[in-house]
Design an enzyme around this catalytic site. Sequence first.
Site: not given
Length: 220
Positions: A28, A30-31, A81, A84, A94, A96-97, A103
């Site tokens: 999940t 932007s990357t 995936d 951060d 991880k 941040g979202g 995940e």
Amino acid sequence: MNQDEMKRAAAEAAIEYVDTGMIVGIGTGSTANHFIDLLAGIKGKVDATVASSEASAERLRGHGIRVLDLNEAGELSLYVDGADESNKYLHLIKGGGGALTREKIVAAASKKFVCIADESKLVDILGDFPLPVEVIPMARSYVAREILKRTGGTPVLREGFTTDNGNVILDIRDLQIMEPVKLENELNSIVGVVTNGLFAARPADVLILGTPEGAKTILP
Ligand code: 5RP
């Protein structure tokens, strides 16, 4: 090359890990979104995907890529995936979202975890990025007091945010994480914590960093 182009370069390199007939776990952010968009170009090659969030599942379906429930899929060959932060041992922060729990589940169910990020995510010591902890809503205050007592960090409620699992997030600020596996286990032992965003007990297997010179692969 800007940060977004570096993320895309890392995602492009990760496409090389996709083999014919695989069921691929998808992260999940932007990357990971770059990876999803690139996967659309070779969608005939994969059998299906398992998504770590509703947002990623929707993006995958939008490209006409099949999305399975993890329970139908069994063990996955590959999970791709973002992160951060990562240290050189490929211990990650991880979440941040806010998708950290799903995940972590998809990462745990996958043989190989390929982490993709721009070069700014590689750090010497984890903790500048606030560490997310997913918490059952009624336990929020209790867990915040325990975090303060046990870690010395400052837990801050992520205002107006609910996870895909219906829970809240406490972001722990002011940490310098010297022993990631120990802290991951300690936080997970607090009653009311669903999980935390340290991926150290099960780190990434490969880290692909987008840099101005192109993608760079780092192994632990
Ligand atoms: C979401 C995550 C993401 O992987 C992390 O926040 C990195 O995001 P981005 O790729 O947008 O920089 O853990 O829960």
